[in-house]
Design a protein around this motif. Structure first.
Motif, PDB file in Angstrom:
ATOM      1  N   SER A   1     -49.562   5.380 -19.945  1.00  0.00           N
ATOM      2  CA  SER A   1     -50.010   6.641 -20.529  1.00  0.00           C
ATOM      3  C   SER A   1     -49.098   7.073 -21.671  1.00  0.00           C
ATOM      4  O   SER A   1     -47.958   6.601 -21.801  1.00  0.00           O
ATOM      5  CB  SER A   1     -50.019   7.730 -19.451  1.00  0.00           C
ATOM      6  N   ASP A   2     -49.606   7.999 -22.488  1.00  0.00           N
ATOM      7  CA  ASP A   2     -48.769   8.565 -23.554  1.00  0.00           C
ATOM      8  C   ASP A   2     -47.534   9.243 -22.965  1.00  0.00           C
ATOM      9  O   ASP A   2     -46.436   9.142 -23.517  1.00  0.00           O
ATOM     10  CB  ASP A   2     -49.571   9.576 -24.376  1.00  0.00           C
ATOM     11  N   LYS A   3     -47.704   9.920 -21.850  1.00  0.00           N
ATOM     12  CA  LYS A   3     -46.576  10.611 -21.230  1.00  0.00           C
ATOM     13  C   LYS A   3     -45.497   9.625 -20.799  1.00  0.00           C
ATOM     14  O   LYS A   3     -44.305   9.843 -21.050  1.00  0.00           O
ATOM     15  CB  LYS A   3     -47.052  11.416 -20.036  1.00  0.00           C
ATOM     16  N   GLU A   4     -45.897   8.527 -20.161  1.00  0.00           N
ATOM     17  CA  GLU A   4     -44.910   7.538 -19.720  1.00  0.00           C
ATOM     18  C   GLU A   4     -44.230   6.870 -20.907  1.00  0.00           C
ATOM     19  O   GLU A   4     -43.005   6.679 -20.911  1.00  0.00           O
ATOM     20  CB  GLU A   4     -45.562   6.485 -18.832  1.00  0.00           C
ATOM     21  N   ARG A   5     -45.020   6.527 -21.911  1.00  0.00           N
ATOM     22  CA  ARG A   5     -44.420   5.935 -23.108  1.00  0.00           C
ATOM     23  C   ARG A   5     -43.476   6.932 -23.770  1.00  0.00           C
ATOM     24  O   ARG A   5     -42.392   6.568 -24.241  1.00  0.00           O
ATOM     25  CB  ARG A   5     -45.507   5.505 -24.086  1.00  0.00           C
ATOM     26  N   GLY A   6     -43.867   8.196 -23.810  1.00  0.00           N
ATOM     27  CA  GLY A   6     -43.008   9.215 -24.393  1.00  0.00           C
ATOM     28  C   GLY A   6     -41.701   9.375 -23.648  1.00  0.00           C
ATOM     29  O   GLY A   6     -40.652   9.592 -24.260  1.00  0.00           O
TER      30      GLY A   6
ATOM     31  N   GLU B   1     -31.767  22.146 -24.256  1.00  0.00           N
ATOM     32  CA  GLU B   1     -32.215  21.424 -23.073  1.00  0.00           C
ATOM     33  C   GLU B   1     -33.733  21.577 -22.994  1.00  0.00           C
ATOM     34  O   GLU B   1     -34.270  22.680 -23.120  1.00  0.00           O
ATOM     35  CB  GLU B   1     -31.535  22.017 -21.838  1.00  0.00           C
ATOM     36  N   LEU B   2     -34.463  20.476 -22.817  1.00  0.00           N
ATOM     37  CA  LEU B   2     -35.904  20.478 -23.053  1.00  0.00           C
ATOM     38  C   LEU B   2     -36.766  20.449 -21.797  1.00  0.00           C
ATOM     39  O   LEU B   2     -37.991  20.427 -21.922  1.00  0.00           O
ATOM     40  CB  LEU B   2     -36.284  19.295 -23.953  1.00  0.00           C
TER      41      LEU B   2
ATOM     42  N   TYR C   1     -44.101  23.499 -26.361  1.00  0.00           N
ATOM     43  CA  TYR C   1     -44.316  23.853 -27.762  1.00  0.00           C
ATOM     44  C   TYR C   1     -45.787  23.667 -28.113  1.00  0.00           C
ATOM     45  O   TYR C   1     -46.494  22.847 -27.506  1.00  0.00           O
ATOM     46  CB  TYR C   1     -43.470  22.949 -28.664  1.00  0.00           C
ATOM     47  N   GLN C   2     -46.210  24.394 -29.119  1.00  0.00           N
ATOM     48  CA  GLN C   2     -47.541  24.131 -29.655  1.00  0.00           C
ATOM     49  C   GLN C   2     -47.571  22.685 -30.165  1.00  0.00           C
ATOM     50  O   GLN C   2     -46.692  22.279 -30.944  1.00  0.00           O
ATOM     51  CB  GLN C   2     -47.852  25.103 -30.799  1.00  0.00           C
ATOM     52  N   PRO C   3     -48.540  21.897 -29.736  1.00  0.00           N
ATOM     53  CA  PRO C   3     -48.532  20.471 -30.091  1.00  0.00           C
ATOM     54  C   PRO C   3     -48.448  20.202 -31.582  1.00  0.00           C
ATOM     55  O   PRO C   3     -47.692  19.317 -32.013  1.00  0.00           O
ATOM     56  CB  PRO C   3     -49.854  19.956 -29.493  1.00  0.00           C
ATOM     57  N   GLU C   4     -49.187  20.937 -32.386  1.00  0.00           N
ATOM     58  CA  GLU C   4     -49.174  20.672 -33.827  1.00  0.00           C
ATOM     59  C   GLU C   4     -47.822  21.021 -34.436  1.00  0.00           C
ATOM     60  O   GLU C   4     -47.336  20.322 -35.333  1.00  0.00           O
ATOM     61  CB  GLU C   4     -50.304  21.434 -34.522  1.00  0.00           C
ATOM     62  N   TYR C   5     -47.217  22.103 -33.962  1.00  0.00           N
ATOM     63  CA  TYR C   5     -45.880  22.454 -34.446  1.00  0.00           C
ATOM     64  C   TYR C   5     -44.886  21.351 -34.098  1.00  0.00           C
ATOM     65  O   TYR C   5     -44.074  20.933 -34.942  1.00  0.00           O
ATOM     66  CB  TYR C   5     -45.427  23.776 -33.832  1.00  0.00           C
ATOM     67  N   LEU C   6     -44.915  20.882 -32.840  1.00  0.00           N
ATOM     68  CA  LEU C   6     -43.963  19.870 -32.404  1.00  0.00           C
ATOM     69  C   LEU C   6     -44.180  18.560 -33.151  1.00  0.00           C
ATOM     70  O   LEU C   6     -43.215  17.889 -33.538  1.00  0.00           O
ATOM     71  CB  LEU C   6     -44.085  19.666 -30.895  1.00  0.00           C
ATOM     72  N   LYS C   7     -45.429  18.184 -33.358  1.00  0.00           N
ATOM     73  CA  LYS C   7     -45.707  16.965 -34.125  1.00  0.00           C
ATOM     74  C   LYS C   7     -45.101  17.063 -35.527  1.00  0.00           C
ATOM     75  O   LYS C   7     -44.487  16.110 -36.016  1.00  0.00           O
ATOM     76  CB  LYS C   7     -47.219  16.727 -34.221  1.00  0.00           C
ATOM     77  N   HIS C   8     -45.298  18.198 -36.176  1.00  0.00           N
ATOM     78  CA  HIS C   8     -44.775  18.361 -37.540  1.00  0.00           C
ATOM     79  C   HIS C   8     -43.255  18.349 -37.529  1.00  0.00           C
ATOM     80  O   HIS C   8     -42.621  17.745 -38.414  1.00  0.00           O
ATOM     81  CB  HIS C   8     -45.291  19.662 -38.143  1.00  0.00           C
ATOM     82  N   PHE C   9     -42.636  18.993 -36.538  1.00  0.00           N
ATOM     83  CA  PHE C   9     -41.183  19.030 -36.475  1.00  0.00           C
ATOM     84  C   PHE C   9     -40.605  17.639 -36.266  1.00  0.00           C
ATOM     85  O   PHE C   9     -39.601  17.270 -36.892  1.00  0.00           O
ATOM     86  CB  PHE C   9     -40.740  19.950 -35.337  1.00  0.00           C
ATOM     87  N   LEU C  10     -41.216  16.846 -35.393  1.00  0.00           N
ATOM     88  CA  LEU C  10     -40.719  15.490 -35.146  1.00  0.00           C
ATOM     89  C   LEU C  10     -40.914  14.589 -36.360  1.00  0.00           C
ATOM     90  O   LEU C  10     -40.094  13.705 -36.629  1.00  0.00           O
ATOM     91  CB  LEU C  10     -41.414  14.885 -33.928  1.00  0.00           C
ATOM     92  N   ALA C  11     -41.988  14.812 -37.092  1.00  0.00           N
ATOM     93  CA  ALA C  11     -42.255  14.000 -38.280  1.00  0.00           C
ATOM     94  C   ALA C  11     -41.380  14.408 -39.457  1.00  0.00           C
ATOM     95  O   ALA C  11     -40.985  13.557 -40.271  1.00  0.00           O
ATOM     96  CB  ALA C  11     -43.725  14.099 -38.664  1.00  0.00           C
TER      97      ALA C  11
ATOM     98  N   LEU D   1     -44.288  11.281 -27.542  1.00  0.00           N
ATOM     99  CA  LEU D   1     -43.175  12.198 -27.303  1.00  0.00           C
ATOM    100  C   LEU D   1     -43.673  13.614 -27.024  1.00  0.00           C
ATOM    101  O   LEU D   1     -43.153  14.309 -26.141  1.00  0.00           O
ATOM    102  CB  LEU D   1     -42.221  12.198 -28.494  1.00  0.00           C
ATOM    103  N   VAL D   2     -44.681  14.061 -27.751  1.00  0.00           N
ATOM    104  CA  VAL D   2     -45.250  15.387 -27.518  1.00  0.00           C
ATOM    105  C   VAL D   2     -45.846  15.455 -26.111  1.00  0.00           C
ATOM    106  O   VAL D   2     -45.674  16.453 -25.392  1.00  0.00           O
ATOM    107  CB  VAL D   2     -46.303  15.717 -28.587  1.00  0.00           C
ATOM    108  N   ALA D   3     -46.546  14.393 -25.696  1.00  0.00           N
ATOM    109  CA  ALA D   3     -47.137  14.369 -24.356  1.00  0.00           C
ATOM    110  C   ALA D   3     -46.062  14.476 -23.283  1.00  0.00           C
ATOM    111  O   ALA D   3     -46.241  15.168 -22.268  1.00  0.00           O
ATOM    112  CB  ALA D   3     -47.947  13.090 -24.166  1.00  0.00           C
ATOM    113  N   PHE D   4     -44.929  13.814 -23.484  1.00  0.00           N
ATOM    114  CA  PHE D   4     -43.843  13.871 -22.506  1.00  0.00           C
ATOM    115  C   PHE D   4     -43.146  15.234 -22.513  1.00  0.00           C
ATOM    116  O   PHE D   4     -42.944  15.851 -21.464  1.00  0.00           O
ATOM    117  CB  PHE D   4     -42.826  12.773 -22.782  1.00  0.00           C
ATOM    118  N   ILE D   5     -42.769  15.715 -23.686  1.00  0.00           N
ATOM    119  CA  ILE D   5     -42.008  16.963 -23.769  1.00  0.00           C
ATOM    120  C   ILE D   5     -42.817  18.141 -23.231  1.00  0.00           C
ATOM    121  O   ILE D   5     -42.272  19.025 -22.555  1.00  0.00           O
ATOM    122  CB  ILE D   5     -41.568  17.214 -25.226  1.00  0.00           C
TER     123      ILE D   5
END
Length: 229
Positions: free
Chosen positions: A132-137, A165-166, A171-181, A209-213
């Motif tokens: 899954s995305d979560k496990e890969r993340g 500490e996370l 986080y809002q998914p789109e915000y987190l995606k943009h921050f990581l990118a 990573l977003v799926a995991f966090i």
């Protein structure tokens, strides 16, 4: 081989480093460029990684190597500089199926200079295990070096953080995606005021990573990270 069989030893880290005082100059972040879900027995695989002192400055003059272990068997391969400054590549071939413990020995002279991943190998002809995305993340959180600066309850053995500490953060998914990118980069850099490096994450990695966090983390999903010297 089921994805749940991917395990991490209590005395080691999937990817493991910790911070020490800036004045000591003694820690690095090791970031694996591509983390395979699994590899095929007998087929060469190339692993490329970068080494950043204090998570920021790429080091391009190291002599590193990789050691892969399963039981009493050991496969070793020397690292060579890759095409990009601060990148190193190692090609190795795993001889049989199972979970291999792969140590990335960076060659950095500080106290905290190694990383460890678990690399599953499958026999030729066997279907690839879908994770899954979560496990890969969760695996990427360690392999990309996130665990160096961010503690997370799902990765045991991390009790201090440079960044937030996370475990309980969402986080809002789109915000987190943009921050990581596109993590903010401040210049000039001030020691002691750490900031997230730009790890050049791919879209698929960011999605995982977003799926995991953002996921709930029941105890059964935990992996282990611990400091090695």
């Amino acid at each position: 081989m089921a994805s749940q069989s991917i395990r991490f030893s209590c005395s080691t880290a999937l990817l493991v480093l910790a911070t020490v005082a800036v004045e000591a100059g003694g820690w690095v972040v090791i970031t694996l460029r591509d983390l395979p879900d699994q590899v095929v027995v007998g087929k060469p695989v190339t692993l490329t990684y970068s080494v950043r002192q204090h998570g920021r400055h790429l080091l391009d003059n190291l002599t590193g190597r990789i050691e892969a272990r399963a039981g009493v068997d050991v496969v070793q391969a020397a690292a060579a500089p890759a095409s990009e400054p601060g990148d190193y590549s190692v090609t190795l071939t795993l001889p049989y199926a199972g979970d291999w413990t792969v140590d990335i020995l960076s060659g950095f002279s500080g106290q905290l200079n190694n990383a460890r991943i678990t690399l599953p190998a499958r026999d030729p002809g066997r279907p690839a295990t879908v994770i899954s995305d979560k496990e890969r993340g969760q695996r990427l959180f360690a392999a990309k070096g996130c665990v160096t600066c961010h503690a997370h309850r799902a990765i045991e053995g991390r009790t201090t953080s440079i960044g937030p500490e996370l475990t309980a953060k969402r986080y809002q998914p789109e915000y987190l995606k943009h921050f990581l990118a596109h993590p903010p980069q401040a210049e000039p850099f001030e020691p002691g005021r750490w900031q997230m490096p730009d790890l050049k994450l791919r879209d698929k990695e960011i999605t995982s990573l977003v799926a995991f966090i953002n996921a709930e983390q029941p105890p059964a999903t935990r992996v282990t990270a611990a400091i090695t010297r």
